[in-house]
Design a protein around this motif. Structure first.
Motif: not given
Length: 173
Positions: A2-4, A29-33, A53-54, A91-97
């Motif tokens: 999650g990111r607030r 905003e929640l990224f779960s996949h 950020v969590h 400006a952009t960050e890579t988010l990895t799940i």
């Protein structure tokens, strides 16, 4: 994961902003996949504000390890919690799940938010390798780079007898 992030005005109140005024943590905003995503810094992010950020790592699979007919549960993913000042964000960050493990000898996938923080996945029930400084079958993953870093729970041990058996439970994240 999650990111607030702070509000950009408009809409109802909530979080620290109240009444639709800009403030920290009124949106999430929640990224779960599992996968890799590009996060874009909101245009209306208020100067001097922070995001929260969590980041959770993926869990490890349970396993029959073949030692005394034991079946150890997989370890839970680690957790990193981090406040990030808006000036430190690109400006952009890579988010990895990370992806949960599917084999008995692997580790759950690592999740991360850019280079700011990450959390390793838990060991599988058949994996006793070192995971961020701790080792053992089904040991939990660990948060790295957060303001708060926690280890996931270890997988539980099994019970075996000639008439009744059960595997160990999975570790909590």
């Amino acid at each position: 994961m999650g990111r607030r992030f702070p509000g950009t005005g408009g809409g109802g109140g909530g979080g620290g902003g109240g009444g639709g005024l800009p403030g920290e943590f009124n949106q999430f905003e929640l990224f779960s996949h599992a996968g890799s995503f590009t996060w874009e810094k909101p245009a209306g992010l208020v100067e001097g504000s922070r995001i929260l950020v969590h980041c959770w790592g993926a869990g490890g699979a349970g396993c029959y390890v073949g030692v005394g007919n034991n079946a150890t549960g997989g370890g839970g993913g680690g957790l990193a919690i981090k406040y990030i000042d808006e000036s430190a964000l690109n400006a952009t960050e890579t988010l990895t799940i990370g992806t949960g493990s599917e084999t008995y000898s692997s580790t759950g996938g690592t999740s991360s938010f850019g280079s700011h923080c990450s959390a390793s996945g838990g060991n599988c029930g058949g994996n006793a390798s070192t995971n961020q400084g701790s080792s053992g079958y089904g040991v939990g993953g660990m948060g790295v780079g957060g303001d708060i870093n926690r280890r996931g729970g270890s997988g539980g041990a099994s019970y075996y007898s000639t008439t009744t058996n059960h595997g160990g439970g999975g570790g909590g994240s």
